[in-house]
Design an enzyme around this catalytic site. Sequence first.
Site, PDB file in Angstrom:
ATOM      1  N   ASP A  40      55.988  96.322  53.377  1.00 22.15           N
ATOM      2  CA  ASP A  40      54.546  96.058  53.455  1.00 22.15           C
ATOM      3  C   ASP A  40      54.133  94.836  52.629  1.00 22.15           C
ATOM      4  O   ASP A  40      52.964  94.642  52.323  1.00 22.15           O
ATOM      5  CB  ASP A  40      53.755  97.294  53.022  1.00 22.15           C
ATOM      6  CG  ASP A  40      54.102  97.718  51.609  1.00 22.15           C
ATOM      7  OD1 ASP A  40      55.054  97.141  51.032  1.00 22.15           O
ATOM      8  OD2 ASP A  40      53.436  98.622  51.077  1.00 22.15           O
ATOM      9  N   HIS A 244      68.970  70.290  55.863  1.00 24.71           N
ATOM     10  CA  HIS A 244      67.900  71.224  55.484  1.00 24.71           C
ATOM     11  C   HIS A 244      68.396  72.257  54.473  1.00 24.71           C
ATOM     12  O   HIS A 244      68.024  73.432  54.531  1.00 24.71           O
ATOM     13  CB  HIS A 244      67.300  71.903  56.730  1.00 24.71           C
ATOM     14  CG  HIS A 244      66.414  70.976  57.515  1.00 24.71           C
ATOM     15  ND1 HIS A 244      65.905  71.285  58.744  1.00 24.71           N
ATOM     16  CD2 HIS A 244      65.943  69.729  57.232  1.00 24.71           C
ATOM     17  CE1 HIS A 244      65.165  70.270  59.190  1.00 24.71           C
ATOM     18  NE2 HIS A 244      65.190  69.324  58.291  1.00 24.71           N
ATOM     19  N   ASP A 261      64.263  66.678  48.181  1.00 23.70           N
ATOM     20  CA  ASP A 261      63.244  66.446  49.211  1.00 23.70           C
ATOM     21  C   ASP A 261      62.187  67.509  49.001  1.00 23.70           C
ATOM     22  O   ASP A 261      62.404  68.683  49.321  1.00 23.70           O
ATOM     23  CB  ASP A 261      63.888  66.556  50.602  1.00 23.70           C
ATOM     24  CG  ASP A 261      62.904  66.244  51.728  1.00 23.70           C
ATOM     25  OD1 ASP A 261      61.675  66.228  51.485  1.00 23.70           O
ATOM     26  OD2 ASP A 261      63.373  66.043  52.862  1.00 23.70           O
ATOM     27  N   ASP A 272      55.500  64.440  51.484  1.00 19.67           N
ATOM     28  CA  ASP A 272      56.893  64.684  51.897  1.00 19.67           C
ATOM     29  C   ASP A 272      57.734  63.539  51.321  1.00 19.67           C
ATOM     30  O   ASP A 272      57.737  62.438  51.873  1.00 19.67           O
ATOM     31  CB  ASP A 272      56.948  64.714  53.434  1.00 19.67           C
ATOM     32  CG  ASP A 272      58.343  65.004  53.960  1.00 19.67           C
ATOM     33  OD1 ASP A 272      59.238  65.327  53.155  1.00 19.67           O
ATOM     34  OD2 ASP A 272      58.529  64.908  55.191  1.00 19.67           O
ATOM     35  N   HIS A 351      69.672  61.323  61.482  1.00 16.14           N
ATOM     36  CA  HIS A 351      68.284  61.685  61.821  1.00 16.14           C
ATOM     37  C   HIS A 351      67.399  60.459  61.976  1.00 16.14           C
ATOM     38  O   HIS A 351      67.746  59.355  61.547  1.00 16.14           O
ATOM     39  CB  HIS A 351      67.702  62.648  60.781  1.00 16.14           C
ATOM     40  CG  HIS A 351      67.686  62.109  59.376  1.00 16.14           C
ATOM     41  ND1 HIS A 351      66.821  61.126  58.955  1.00 16.14           N
ATOM     42  CD2 HIS A 351      68.452  62.425  58.290  1.00 16.14           C
ATOM     43  CE1 HIS A 351      67.034  60.873  57.684  1.00 16.14           C
ATOM     44  NE2 HIS A 351      68.036  61.630  57.247  1.00 16.14           N
ATOM     45  N   HIS A 355      58.306  60.618  60.873  1.00 15.06           N
ATOM     46  CA  HIS A 355      57.490  61.587  61.620  1.00 15.06           C
ATOM     47  C   HIS A 355      56.075  61.469  61.105  1.00 15.06           C
ATOM     48  O   HIS A 355      55.845  60.969  59.998  1.00 15.06           O
ATOM     49  CB  HIS A 355      58.039  63.013  61.482  1.00 15.06           C
ATOM     50  CG  HIS A 355      58.213  63.481  60.060  1.00 15.06           C
ATOM     51  ND1 HIS A 355      57.162  63.951  59.297  1.00 15.06           N
ATOM     52  CD2 HIS A 355      59.299  63.538  59.250  1.00 15.06           C
ATOM     53  CE1 HIS A 355      57.609  64.284  58.092  1.00 15.06           C
ATOM     54  NE2 HIS A 355      58.912  64.039  58.025  1.00 15.06           N
ATOM     55  N   HIS A 362      55.486  68.083  59.491  1.00 14.30           N
ATOM     56  CA  HIS A 362      55.817  67.349  60.718  1.00 14.30           C
ATOM     57  C   HIS A 362      54.542  67.416  61.546  1.00 14.30           C
ATOM     58  O   HIS A 362      54.357  68.345  62.329  1.00 14.30           O
ATOM     59  CB  HIS A 362      57.009  67.969  61.444  1.00 14.30           C
ATOM     60  CG  HIS A 362      58.277  67.886  60.630  1.00 14.30           C
ATOM     61  ND1 HIS A 362      59.353  68.705  60.825  1.00 14.30           N
ATOM     62  CD2 HIS A 362      58.628  67.076  59.591  1.00 14.30           C
ATOM     63  CE1 HIS A 362      60.314  68.394  59.951  1.00 14.30           C
ATOM     64  NE2 HIS A 362      59.890  67.411  59.199  1.00 14.30           N
ATOM     65  N   GLU A 385      62.013  57.607  55.999  1.00 15.24           N
ATOM     66  CA  GLU A 385      63.033  58.384  55.305  1.00 15.24           C
ATOM     67  C   GLU A 385      64.450  58.129  55.804  1.00 15.24           C
ATOM     68  O   GLU A 385      65.103  59.027  56.334  1.00 15.24           O
ATOM     69  CB  GLU A 385      62.714  59.875  55.392  1.00 15.24           C
ATOM     70  CG  GLU A 385      62.418  60.411  56.793  1.00 15.24           C
ATOM     71  CD  GLU A 385      62.091  61.902  56.761  1.00 15.24           C
ATOM     72  OE1 GLU A 385      62.917  62.662  56.225  1.00 15.24           O
ATOM     73  OE2 GLU A 385      61.036  62.286  57.268  1.00 15.24           O
ATOM     74  N   TYR A 389      74.722  59.932  54.933  1.00 15.92           N
ATOM     75  CA  TYR A 389      75.410  61.149  54.480  1.00 15.92           C
ATOM     76  C   TYR A 389      76.894  60.986  54.780  1.00 15.92           C
ATOM     77  O   TYR A 389      77.265  60.820  55.943  1.00 15.92           O
ATOM     78  CB  TYR A 389      74.824  62.378  55.195  1.00 15.92           C
ATOM     79  CG  TYR A 389      73.310  62.367  55.145  1.00 15.92           C
ATOM     80  CD1 TYR A 389      72.621  62.918  54.073  1.00 15.92           C
ATOM     81  CD2 TYR A 389      72.569  61.712  56.150  1.00 15.92           C
ATOM     82  CE1 TYR A 389      71.231  62.846  54.001  1.00 15.92           C
ATOM     83  CE2 TYR A 389      71.190  61.634  56.085  1.00 15.92           C
ATOM     84  CZ  TYR A 389      70.526  62.194  55.010  1.00 15.92           C
ATOM     85  OH  TYR A 389      69.159  62.106  54.939  1.00 15.92           O
ATOM     86  N   ARG A 406      69.065  60.001  50.567  1.00 15.06           N
ATOM     87  CA  ARG A 406      67.863  59.789  51.396  1.00 15.06           C
ATOM     88  C   ARG A 406      66.758  59.325  50.454  1.00 15.06           C
ATOM     89  O   ARG A 406      66.663  59.808  49.324  1.00 15.06           O
ATOM     90  CB  ARG A 406      67.462  61.079  52.123  1.00 15.06           C
ATOM     91  CG  ARG A 406      66.186  60.928  52.946  1.00 15.06           C
ATOM     92  CD  ARG A 406      65.989  62.026  53.997  1.00 15.06           C
ATOM     93  NE  ARG A 406      65.728  63.350  53.479  1.00 15.06           N
ATOM     94  CZ  ARG A 406      66.574  64.361  53.480  1.00 15.06           C
ATOM     95  NH1 ARG A 406      67.784  64.195  53.992  1.00 15.06           N
ATOM     96  NH2 ARG A 406      66.261  65.534  52.994  1.00 15.06           N
ATOM     97  N   GLU A 408      62.664  58.808  50.761  1.00 14.49           N
ATOM     98  CA  GLU A 408      61.557  59.084  51.688  1.00 14.49           C
ATOM     99  C   GLU A 408      60.207  58.810  51.040  1.00 14.49           C
ATOM    100  O   GLU A 408      59.905  59.330  49.967  1.00 14.49           O
ATOM    101  CB  GLU A 408      61.609  60.561  52.130  1.00 14.49           C
ATOM    102  CG  GLU A 408      60.460  60.955  53.043  1.00 14.49           C
ATOM    103  CD  GLU A 408      60.605  62.372  53.606  1.00 14.49           C
ATOM    104  OE1 GLU A 408      61.312  63.195  52.987  1.00 14.49           O
ATOM    105  OE2 GLU A 408      59.998  62.649  54.655  1.00 14.49           O
TER     106      GLU A 408
HETATM  107  N1  GLY Z   1      61.105  67.561  54.438  1.00  8.16           N
HETATM  108  C1  GLY Z   1      61.324  67.516  55.818  1.00  8.16           C
HETATM  109  C2  GLY Z   1      61.455  66.141  56.278  1.00  8.16           C
HETATM  110  O1  GLY Z   1      61.684  65.248  55.507  1.00  8.16           O
HETATM  111  O2  GLY Z   1      61.244  65.858  57.424  1.00  8.16           O
HETATM  112 MN    MN Z   2      61.254  65.295  53.476  1.00  6.02          MN
HETATM  113 MN    MN Z   3      60.052  63.968  56.230  1.00  2.00          MN
END
Ligand code: GLY
Ligand code: MN
Ligand code: MN
Length: 442
Positions: A40, A244, A261, A272, A351, A355, A362, A385, A389, A406, A408
């Site tokens: 619950d 992720h 991140d 982000d 990637h 975005h 996103h 970003e 890798y 990365r 970003e």
């Molecule tokens: N934190 C998710 C991305 O960078 O898209």
């Molecule tokens: Mn991110």
């Molecule tokens: Mn991002």
Amino acid sequence: MKPTIRPAEYRRRRAALMSHMTPGSVAVVPAATVRLRNRDTEYPFRQDSDFLYLTGFVEPDAVLVLAPGRDHGEVILFCREREPRAELYDGERLGPERAVDALGVDDAFPVADLDEILPGMLEGRERIYMTLGEYPDFDNKVLHWVNSIRAREAGGAVPPGEFVALKHLLHEQRLYKSAAEIRIMREAARITCLAHERAMAACRPGMTELALEAELLHEFMRHGARSPAYPSIVGGGANACVLHYTDNRAVLRKQDLVLIDAGCEFEHYAADVTRTFPVGGEFGRAQQAVYEIVLAANEAAIAACRPGIPFMAPHDAAVRVMVEGLVSLKLLRGDVDGLIEAGEYRRFCPHNTSHWLGSDVHDVGDYRVGGASRQLEPGMVLTIEPGIYLPAAEGVPARFRNLGVRIEDDVLITRDGNEVLTEAAPKAVGDVVKAMGRRRRG
Ligand code: GLY
Ligand code: MN
Ligand code: MN
């Protein structure tokens, strides 16, 4: 003063949406539902971004109806009634009586009366705009209401004949941030940058990724951000190569890089940000070589951000810099154009670079228009970003293995170029090393 969205802006948003709806249509927008985490215990409630955008109302169990041209009011809210016993446990409810003044809607009813009232609002409207597919239970309810009108067709009732996804209109609107939204996003970015700087200063070999995450969360919250905008990624060494990764339970090793991140959500808007830095405070040679390539890619992509250029242009700029860099490190072999064309670099750069960013991390809005990458325009906010890798795999020399970088940033497109909202988070090698040394010395 804390940046916020005023009631007049919500009114303008609703009016703008209604002005784009076809004559004789109606829009039905549900609030998010409370979800159970275990037994619950509930997940922290987060309002649906579409519903919030149109109302500013943060309670669950509510429905907004927009019925342009309706004589008895065009903007109608259904919400929970006040109930002393429930409010004793969960806090004050607005209630329909107060909603009209507080939210500037034309009328408000108890959500318990939806079944009774809503079919009458749908009747005679040709088209229903709704968030199809996101809340299947709610979609079923709408169908049920429409069927209840159909059942009375012989008696002259006119059921709606068309369902249209609301997102085509609403998400287009959300893509362009207002001055008030931008002020909030600047604050989300500011807090997030402080958190990254603090993580750099707090990082020590031997501590866990979780302990570093705790530094971020504490910084978010002490500046008034209730939660992160998405689960924070804190990955040391090979974990940085898991895009992720959120387990965050490993111990950080002196010889590794750590990739963070993380971004806060402030007043329902996200930041982000990713920064990558050496756990021990100094970059190794191979680490720095890869880092400098990603940094150059980040900077090249940001330099490409301005009105009138395609959404994919920053990505293309970043990819070119990264492929050139990977060739110079002999991690890729061949001609740069050929490697880009063949897409071989995706082994190390899997990637995209950008975005949309807004109330959702996103965020919504089409990336392509008429089959082509859409042009950037003032008021849009996107991430930049790039990442490289390097797994422990064939063809990757030992010194480069298990290395993930990365960097970003969050970028607002302005009339004459861009504004990097997250500039305050250190990213030049010297600045990162300095930020890491801050607490050590002090
Ligand atoms: N934190 C998710 C991305 O960078 O898209
Ligand atoms: Mn991110
Ligand atoms: Mn991002």
